[in-house]
Scaffold this active site. Structure first.
Site, PDB file in Angstrom:
ATOM      1  N   GLU A 167      -6.123   2.629   3.729  1.00 17.34           N
ATOM      2  CA  GLU A 167      -6.427   1.588   2.736  1.00 17.34           C
ATOM      3  C   GLU A 167      -7.629   1.897   1.838  1.00 17.34           C
ATOM      4  O   GLU A 167      -8.494   1.042   1.634  1.00 17.34           O
ATOM      5  CB  GLU A 167      -6.650   0.247   3.456  1.00 17.34           C
ATOM      6  CG  GLU A 167      -5.472  -0.165   4.313  1.00 17.34           C
ATOM      7  CD  GLU A 167      -5.718  -1.428   5.129  1.00 17.34           C
ATOM      8  OE1 GLU A 167      -6.816  -1.988   5.058  1.00 17.34           O
ATOM      9  OE2 GLU A 167      -4.794  -1.842   5.840  1.00 17.34           O
ATOM     10  N   GLU A 201       3.940   0.004   9.568  1.00 18.44           N
ATOM     11  CA  GLU A 201       3.534  -1.325  10.072  1.00 18.44           C
ATOM     12  C   GLU A 201       4.515  -2.394   9.599  1.00 18.44           C
ATOM     13  O   GLU A 201       4.116  -3.482   9.175  1.00 18.44           O
ATOM     14  CB  GLU A 201       2.114  -1.665   9.598  1.00 18.44           C
ATOM     15  CG  GLU A 201       1.094  -0.606   9.938  1.00 18.44           C
ATOM     16  CD  GLU A 201      -0.336  -0.965   9.530  1.00 18.44           C
ATOM     17  OE1 GLU A 201      -0.617  -2.126   9.195  1.00 18.44           O
ATOM     18  OE2 GLU A 201      -1.182  -0.052   9.546  1.00 18.44           O
TER      19      GLU A 201
HETATM   20  O1  9MR Z   1      -2.821  -6.239  13.828  1.00 18.22           O
HETATM   21  C1  9MR Z   1      -4.221  -6.140  13.616  1.00 18.22           C
HETATM   22  C2  9MR Z   1      -4.860  -7.489  13.918  1.00 18.22           C
HETATM   23  O2  9MR Z   1      -4.764  -7.779  15.298  1.00 18.22           O
HETATM   24  C3  9MR Z   1      -6.323  -7.464  13.495  1.00 18.22           C
HETATM   25  O3  9MR Z   1      -6.843  -8.758  13.631  1.00 18.22           O
HETATM   26  C4  9MR Z   1      -6.417  -7.005  12.057  1.00 18.22           C
HETATM   27  C5  9MR Z   1      -7.855  -6.976  11.607  1.00 18.22           C
HETATM   28  O4  9MR Z   1      -8.044  -6.137  10.515  1.00 18.22           O
HETATM   29  O5  9MR Z   1      -5.839  -5.715  11.936  1.00 18.22           O
HETATM   30  C6  9MR Z   1      -4.470  -5.765  12.170  1.00 18.22           C
HETATM   31  O6  9MR Z   1      -3.904  -4.505  11.882  1.00 18.22           O
HETATM   32  C7  9MR Z   1      -3.990  -4.064  10.528  1.00 18.22           C
HETATM   33  C8  9MR Z   1      -3.840  -2.564  10.532  1.00 18.22           C
HETATM   34  O7  9MR Z   1      -4.810  -1.985  11.345  1.00 18.22           O
HETATM   35  C9  9MR Z   1      -3.970  -1.999   9.133  1.00 18.22           C
HETATM   36  N1  9MR Z   1      -3.028  -2.611   8.248  1.00 18.22           N
HETATM   37  C10 9MR Z   1      -3.051  -4.062   8.223  1.00 18.22           C
HETATM   38  C11 9MR Z   1      -2.863  -4.590   9.635  1.00 18.22           C
HETATM   39  C12 9MR Z   1      -2.737  -6.088   9.602  1.00 18.22           C
HETATM   40  O8  9MR Z   1      -3.945  -6.687   9.212  1.00 18.22           O
END
Ligand code: 9MR
Length: 597
Positions: free
Chosen positions: A341, A457
């Site tokens: 990102e 994802e």
């Molecule tokens: O699924 C993850 C969630 O449990 C966390 O709270 C969140 C915090 O940033 O991150 C989520 O995973 C992210 C992933 O690492 C990167 N792409 C976006 C995902 C969803 O936020």
């Protein structure tokens, strides 16, 4: 790969329900009920709760009750967090999923919360809210709420608190093991359906390991590839205390120390079950503490220079890779998201700053001034990643033109330098945007780089969670999968971001393929419909009927012997190697022999 209709499956668009973090009422009749740990209506006056603040008066009173004559009244609260707590260490077991429910009442408007506390190995106390209910003088239910904890924590409590210090009443409290709801064994495995096209995987978090049904779905459909939801992100891996101790001892503030304690249970699981892992993530603006970028690794330090940060970055990546290789040599990391990102939707670097103070800002850009940290991140990852491990740049909104073009240009440049292997399209979608053709345009552009593409994802939210809404979602998923299959020569894996709606990061909009009761949603049926595939033919010893004998069969039969897993009649036939009608250690030994041959 030619698509055809060999095993056309009727798209039985079942009605699916969506529940958020709580167990829906009237759970499946076939659920196996768990043991009750503590159930009380306080009728006998015995109270096993204690006061969190030490000042509360906790007593059974007959002035108000949800059922019977008595309830537990908590008065004399001086802080909003004061309230009744129940210590779980002696009552509950780590790694088992539990469910708690209660009726609660406030004397006037109040939001009564059910929360959980535990202490980690470093002595830090953690608090999380599990559920809540608003009472305006009436009794309201805190509906059945699932939770679990891991073996490395202590002083585990569940407790009630509220928005102010007014009296709280609790009645009909039940703490029990969560029931085990059987998954559908008779539907095709997603990973088998797409085996000729790409790997099918999912993201799991350590807490999911406590749910046997959740993990049964992972094993049946998604065990080609596992991503850890949070446990390998910098904020889980960076160990500030150990890093400060290292600085103190060596006078060197360029060598961040790492821990795998958050990831341990998941690493053990993947190692034991032989499941390849997508490492997620090394360099990211989010879920990374500011002290990593500060002088002396202290919270108050100044931002370090670019030169110092390069050394820290190299050491971080080196330390992570070395610790994984040393502590978990049996876990295969087949891919790593090196940078996540880094580009905005209009194709620019993020704003400099701290994401922890201002969401979306990047401390990497703060230190480097621009996105010039990306290339060295890939250089170091290439230098230290295990042999054969593929390196990815990963991002969301990858179908928005500015970002898509920035990723494309960057990827080609890194490809020319031999530093990158693939592009990760997160694919956090919604049924209303992007359209499948907009998504396909991005996929096609990334595929044209000649690099591998992974959908890393995938989830697709729907605001309409009615039966009709789920059918629209099914059609959307089907269109997205059609696009992916079209480019499957370039796509090596499709990874869903979770398994069941209730545990998703976007739970209220039910974005996944299975519902809270572990049943396949219309979206599941829509993506298997019409795909030509060959059902694997089981062989002796092949207890999970995957078509070959692997270490997963050994693990399954061992778990069966320990009564941790069930085998259906057909599976039992393949597990019973010596055909003596019993499945025991002799069969395990014979299955192991096949593996060693
Ligand atoms: O699924 C993850 C969630 O449990 C966390 O709270 C969140 C915090 O940033 O991150 C989520 O995973 C992210 C992933 O690492 C990167 N792409 C976006 C995902 C969803 O936020």
């Amino acid at each position: 790969m030619e698509k055809g209709i060999k095993n056309r499956l009727s798209a039985a668009l079942l009605a699916a329900t969506c529940a958020v973090s709580v167990v829906p009422a009237g759970m499946g009749a076939s659920a196996e009920d768990g043991a009750v740990i503590y159930e009380t209506g306080f009728e006998d006056g015995v109270i096993e709760f204690t006061g969190r603040g030490g000042v509360e008066v906790i007593e059974a009173v007959d002035t108000s009750a949800h059922t019977g004559d008595y309830s537990m009244c908590v008065s004399g609260r001086e802080k909003s967090w004061n309230g009744p707590q129940l210590l779980l260490d002696e009552r509950c077991e780590a790694g088992v999923e539990y469910m708690v429910s209660a009726w609660v009442r406030a004397e006037w408007y109040n939001d009564i919360k059910l929360s959980m506390e535990y202490t980690d190995t470093e002595g830090t106390r953690h608090y999380s809210n599990l559920n809540s209910a608003v009472s305006q003088g009436e009794w309201v239910e805190i509906t059945a709420t699932k939770f679990s904890f891991t073996s490395d924590v202590t002083n585990v409590y569940i407790y009630f608190e509220s928005g102010d210090t007014a009296n709280i009443y609790v009645d009909d409290f039940v703490l029990e093991e969560a029931p085990i709801i059987p998954i559908q064994e008779d539907i095709p495995s997603l990973k088998h359906v797409y085996a000729d096209h790409f790997k099918v995987g999912t993201a799991i978090c350590a807490s999911n390991l406590a749910s046997p049904s959740y993990m049964d779905l992972v094993e049946k459909h998604f065990s080609d590839s596992i991503t850890f939801g949070n446990e390998l992100k910098p904020d889980s891996v960076l160990d500030q205390n150990a890093t400060l101790a290292y600085v103190e001892e060596n006078g060197d503030d360029t060598n961040p120390q790492v821990t795998l304690s958050a990831a341990k249970s998941l690493l053990d699981y993947c190692g034991k079950n032989n499941i390849p892992v997508r490492g997620h993530v090394l360099v990211w603006h989010s879920q990374t503490p500011d002290w990593f970028f500060k002088e002396g690794f202290t919270d108050e330090g100044d931002w370090v220079s670019k030169e110092k940060m390069l050394v820290r970055m190299e050491n971080y990546i080196k330390n992570v890779m070395e610790k994984l290789a040393t502590d978990y040599p049996d876990v295969e990391f087949y891919a790593w998201d090196v940078v996540n990102e880094a580009w905005t939707d209009d194709g620019k670097p993020r704003t400099a700053g701290s994401n922890n103070t201002s969401s979306g800002q990047s401390a990497w850009v703060q230190v480097f001034g621009d996105n010039s940290f990306i290339e060295p991140a890939f250089e170091y990852a290439r230098k230290y990643a295990p042999e054969g491990c593929k390196l990815y740049y990963n991002d969301y909104n990858e179908y928005i033109q500015g970002k898509r073009n920035a990723i494309y240009d960057m990827a080609l440049d890194l490809k020319e330098k031999g530093l990158i292997d693939g592009i990760g399209m997160q694919a956090h979608l919604d049924v209303s945007f992007p359209t499948a053709s907009v998504f396909e345009a991005a996929l096609s552009k990334f595929a044209s780089t000649g690099l591998d593409v992974q959908i890393t994802e995938l989830d697709a939210t729907t605001s309409d969670t009615s039966e009709a809404g789920f059918e629209t979602q099914a059609q959307y998923y089907s269109d997205i999968f059609d696009a992916i299959v079209k480019y499957s020569d370039s796509v090596s894996a499709v990874v869903l971001w979770g398994v069941t709606d209730d545990t998703s990061w976007r739970a209220t909009k039910c974005p996944l393929l299975f519902d809270a009761q572990f049943q396949a949603k219309p979206a599941f049926y829509s993506i298997i419909d019409g795909i030509e595939y060959t059902e694997p033919v089981p062989v002796p010893g092949d207890a999970n009927m995957s078509g070959s004998v692997t270490v997963a069969d050994v693990v399954l039969v061992q778990k069966y012997i320990l009564s941790e897993k069930k085998l259906n009649a057909e599976q039992a036939q393949y597990a019973d190697m010596n055909a003596d009608g019993a499945i025991n250690v002799f069969d395990v030994a014979l299955i192991k022999q096949i593996l060693l041959a």
